[in-house]
Write a protein that holds these residues in place. Structure first.
Motif, PDB file in Angstrom:
ATOM      1  N   ARG A 168       0.863  -1.191   0.000  1.00 20.07           N
ATOM      2  CA  ARG A 168       0.000   0.000   0.000  1.00 20.07           C
ATOM      3  C   ARG A 168       0.898   1.239   0.000  1.00 20.07           C
ATOM      4  NH1 ARG A 168      -4.569  -1.992   4.286  1.00 20.07           N
ATOM      5  NH2 ARG A 168      -5.121   0.221   4.301  1.00 20.07           N
ATOM      6  N   ASN A 169       1.570   1.402  -1.122  1.00 20.34           N
ATOM      7  CA  ASN A 169       2.636   2.404  -1.214  1.00 20.34           C
ATOM      8  C   ASN A 169       2.111   3.835  -1.231  1.00 20.34           C
ATOM      9  OD1 ASN A 169       4.948   0.490  -1.583  1.00 20.34           O
ATOM     10  ND2 ASN A 169       3.683  -0.132  -3.302  1.00 20.34           N
ATOM     11  N   ARG A 170       0.965   4.058  -1.833  1.00 18.31           N
ATOM     12  CA  ARG A 170       0.388   5.411  -1.828  1.00 18.31           C
ATOM     13  C   ARG A 170       0.089   5.863  -0.408  1.00 18.31           C
ATOM     14  NH1 ARG A 170      -1.785   7.496  -6.623  1.00 18.31           N
ATOM     15  NH2 ARG A 170      -1.582   6.137  -8.437  1.00 18.31           N
ATOM     16  N   GLU A 171      -0.453   4.938   0.399  1.00 23.35           N
ATOM     17  CA  GLU A 171      -0.766   5.274   1.787  1.00 23.35           C
ATOM     18  C   GLU A 171       0.519   5.525   2.583  1.00 23.35           C
ATOM     19  OE1 GLU A 171      -4.461   2.821   3.254  1.00 23.35           O
ATOM     20  OE2 GLU A 171      -3.601   1.851   1.478  1.00 23.35           O
ATOM     21  N   GLY A 199      10.002   3.814  -5.277  1.00 28.42           N
ATOM     22  CA  GLY A 199      10.478   2.906  -6.309  1.00 28.42           C
ATOM     23  C   GLY A 199       9.385   2.026  -6.855  1.00 28.42           C
ATOM     24  N   ARG A 200       8.556   1.503  -5.976  1.00 29.03           N
ATOM     25  CA  ARG A 200       7.481   0.610  -6.414  1.00 29.03           C
ATOM     26  C   ARG A 200       6.429   1.343  -7.236  1.00 29.03           C
ATOM     27  NH1 ARG A 200       6.421  -3.517  -1.298  1.00 29.03           N
ATOM     28  NH2 ARG A 200       8.620  -3.973  -0.885  1.00 29.03           N
ATOM     29  N   LEU A 201       6.193   2.601  -6.884  1.00 27.11           N
ATOM     30  CA  LEU A 201       5.203   3.397  -7.618  1.00 27.11           C
ATOM     31  C   LEU A 201       5.779   4.040  -8.871  1.00 27.11           C
ATOM     32  CD1 LEU A 201       3.458   5.227  -4.639  1.00 27.11           C
ATOM     33  CD2 LEU A 201       2.400   3.506  -6.118  1.00 27.11           C
ATOM     34  N   ILE A 230      19.764   3.800  -4.648  1.00 32.76           N
ATOM     35  CA  ILE A 230      20.090   3.095  -5.898  1.00 32.76           C
ATOM     36  C   ILE A 230      18.880   2.335  -6.405  1.00 32.76           C
ATOM     37  CG2 ILE A 230      21.445   1.182  -6.865  1.00 32.76           C
ATOM     38  CD1 ILE A 230      23.721   2.050  -4.919  1.00 32.76           C
ATOM     39  N   ASP A 231      18.247   1.587  -5.499  1.00 28.65           N
ATOM     40  CA  ASP A 231      17.075   0.772  -5.865  1.00 28.65           C
ATOM     41  C   ASP A 231      15.931   1.647  -6.346  1.00 28.65           C
ATOM     42  OD1 ASP A 231      15.708  -1.920  -5.778  1.00 28.65           O
ATOM     43  OD2 ASP A 231      14.421  -0.832  -4.394  1.00 28.65           O
ATOM     44  N   MET A 232      15.685   2.766  -5.634  1.00 28.13           N
ATOM     45  CA  MET A 232      14.590   3.660  -6.011  1.00 28.13           C
ATOM     46  C   MET A 232      14.807   4.253  -7.392  1.00 28.13           C
ATOM     47  SD  MET A 232      13.761   7.145  -6.394  1.00 28.13           S
ATOM     48  CE  MET A 232      14.982   8.027  -5.438  1.00 28.13           C
ATOM     49  N   TYR A 233      16.001   4.808  -7.635  1.00 29.23           N
ATOM     50  CA  TYR A 233      16.256   5.440  -8.929  1.00 29.23           C
ATOM     51  C   TYR A 233      16.164   4.426 -10.072  1.00 29.23           C
ATOM     52  CZ  TYR A 233      17.587  10.017  -7.096  1.00 29.23           C
ATOM     53  OH  TYR A 233      17.562  11.265  -6.517  1.00 29.23           O
ATOM     54  N   ALA A 234      16.697   3.244  -9.842  1.00 28.56           N
ATOM     55  CA  ALA A 234      16.645   2.221 -10.895  1.00 28.56           C
ATOM     56  C   ALA A 234      15.196   1.835 -11.204  1.00 28.56           C
ATOM     57  CB  ALA A 234      17.441   0.993 -10.474  1.00 28.56           C
TER      58      ALA A 234
END
Length: 562
Positions: A168-171, A199-201, A230-234
């Motif tokens: 629930r990434n938006r929340e 990153g997921r969104l 790193i993970d987020m940007y990728a």
């Protein structure tokens, strides 16, 4: 008296009768010495044999040694000791008990300890809320969070992390904004969880804001936070920024940082870069871990490098002594399946020392579907249904195989079976971020306020592709029993096409476009993205459920192998 942390502390206490203060130190030393979880408890038993009575410091030192479900029986025995000595009312002991039951996965006991507390302090509230968040009971955790008389950074961080864990990434991002308004400064743990949600969104602008926050308040970018960046940007389609963060870590780079960057290269199909980074890692005397080899094998999968994949798999086991996980086995099955080596994949599955799971059979099904191998598809589907009777993906893949071979009666049978079992196909969904706002599109979507303008823009784009690039719809990608006109229309309204039309309409010429797709991109959409990247001069990055596709000047980083 000083306690050695390099020698088993039990050796120090033979034939000695010490006061509780010294025994507590020895228990603490046993815990921090990283010995077996039973060692602190063994010290405690020896303490009791010497007739030393534990005090309210003893159990907060002892209880953290019980931290997974296999330790629960010993944890309960320790709880009985706490009751025996009348220490259960002490707030530090109760919080330690709460943490122990939470770590061992016994939520009912954790909540009972919490409810029995006469005065519930903030650590107790945090502990029980965090337990529910970790267990996936995020709504219960939120209810406890809302009831807290006060909150600190741990309260906010645990719930944000819980939302991310539950998808629930938006929340999670919404709660982070609430935290900002509450004037609570986030710590590295909070920021790592927020970056994971971004990153997921695919929320690049919000992820960049987090890094700006880090820079503004001089938060140290250690390996944990650096790896999260790193993970987020990728995942947001900004590989160059991911590389900049990796380089900026300098001598702080460890196996986690290297592995994260290698997995990024693998997702983008940059096999040579992945292999080079592995060589650099070895030259720096950093030993790989299991994640490192997930990245290496993933790079082989996306590059179609069968021999290299075999070599790295053997190296992992024989040279580094790493026991393959189901992910490693899944990579090998996927590697063989994509390369058309179905029999090799089946032999590999038969030789596995562990039972194949959904990942293994799904990889075999996907590979055999690409080749149109109906017999293997049906066998893999049978296994998948045994493991997960309500999974829609397996039914859809087999239905697609039947459709490609024109077996419409079988397609109808599969759909009827899904309907009877109440299984619904997951609709294709694409999301894009424009001006910091996430916009989502589904097939044939008309929910956007500007739907009419989006469809008009899409019509103009498709017409230009036909006139200037000779585009012809690849109707074999439509796995429905429709006439040619109906198939063309269906293709036109795929979610990623709606997303690209929206971006062309809303962003300046030359602005890169980043699309997150929940399913595998189809061949027709892949072709359209290539043509748009050339005719409109746009760099387009599409993240589908398998990998990244980086479109530039009419070509894709996958080299049409996906």
């Amino acid at each position: 008296m000083s306690i050695s942390y390099t020698i088993n502390p039990i050796f120090h206490i033979r034939h000695l009768k010490l006061e509780s203060f010294l025994w507590n130190l020895i228990i603490r030393a046993a815990l921090h010495h990283n010995l077996s979880p039973h060692s602190p408890f063994s010290v405690y038993l020896r303490m009791r044999r010497h007739c030393v009575t534990p005090d309210f410091h003893t159990f907060p030192f002892l209880l953290p040694s019980f931290n997974n479900p296999t330790h629960l029986p010993l944890g309960r025995r320790t709880h009985a000791q706490i009751l025996l000595f009348g220490l259960h009312a002490d707030p530090f002991v109760r919080t330690s008990l709460l943490n122990m039951y939470s770590s061992c996965g016994d939520l009912a006991s954790a909540h009972r300890v919490f409810d029995e507390s006469i005065s519930k302090d903030l650590p107790a509230w945090n502990s029980v809320a965090n337990a529910y968040a970790k267990a996936g009971s995020i709504d219960v955790a939120r209810k406890l969070f809302d009831e807290m008389p006060e909150r600190n950074v741990i309260s906010w961080s645990s719930l944000i992390s819980g939302y991310v864990t539950c998808g629930r990434n938006r929340e999670a991002l919404g709660l982070f904004r609430e935290m900002q308004l509450s004037k609570i400064r986030p710590n590295e743990f909070t920021l790592s969880a927020v970056l994971s949600a971004c990153g997921r969104l695919g929320a690049l602008e919000q992820g960049k804001w987090v890094q700006a926050y880090v820079d503004k308040y001089n938060v140290e970018i250690d390996v944990v936070l650096g790896t999260s960046l790193i993970d987020m940007y990728a995942k947001c389609g900004s590989l160059e920024r991911a590389k900049l963060v990796f380089v900026s870590l300098g001598c702080k780079k460890d196996v986690k940082a290297y592995s994260a960057m290698m997995c990024c290269f693998a997702m983008y199909g940059l096999t040579e870069e992945c292999f080079q980074l592995f060589s650099e890692m070895a030259s720096n005397n950093i030993n790989p871990n299991s994640v490192t080899f997930v990245g290496l094998l993933g790079a082989c999968v996306h590059g179609g490098l069968v021999e290299e994949g075999r070599s790295y798999f053997a190296m992992m086991v024989e040279k580094f002594g790493i026991t393959p996980s189901i992910q490693h086995y899944g990579c090998m099955v996927d590697l063989y399946g994509r390369a058309g080596l179905i029999e090799e994949a089946e032999r590999f599955i038969a030789s596995m020392p562990v039972e194949p799971d959904e990942l293994i059979w799904g990889s075999l099904l996907s590979g055999s579907r690409t080749l149109g191998d109906v017999k293997t598809c049906e066998a893999a589907l049978k296994k998948l249904i045994e493991l997960d009777p309500l999974s829609s993906g397996a039914y859809v893949l087999l239905s697609n195989v039947y459709a490609k071979t024109g077996r419409w009666i079988e397609v109808k049978r599969i759909r009827q079976e899904m309907e009877v079992k109440g299984i619904k196909k997951v609709p294709g969904c694409s999301s894009v971020e424009v001006d910091g706002v996430i916009h989502e599109f589904v097939v044939g979507d008309e929910s956007e306020e500007e739907s009419e303008s989006i469809y008009a823009m899409l019509g103009e784009v498709m017409q230009r592709l036909r006139e200037e690039a000779g585009y012809v719809s690849d109707t074999k990608e439509v796995l429905l029993d429709l006439d040619e006109e109906g198939k063309v229309k269906t293709l036109s309204y795929h979610s990623e096409k709606l997303a690209i039309a929206f971006c062309l309409m809303k962003t300046r010429p030359g602005t890169p476009v980043r699309i997150i797709k929940n399913l595998r991109i189809c061949g027709d959409c892949h072709l359209v993205m290539k043509l748009i990247s050339k005719l409109y001069g746009r760099e387009i990055v599409v993240r589908d459920c398998n990998r990244f596709h980086h479109f530039r000047d009419g070509s894709c980083s996958c080299r049409d192998y996906w």
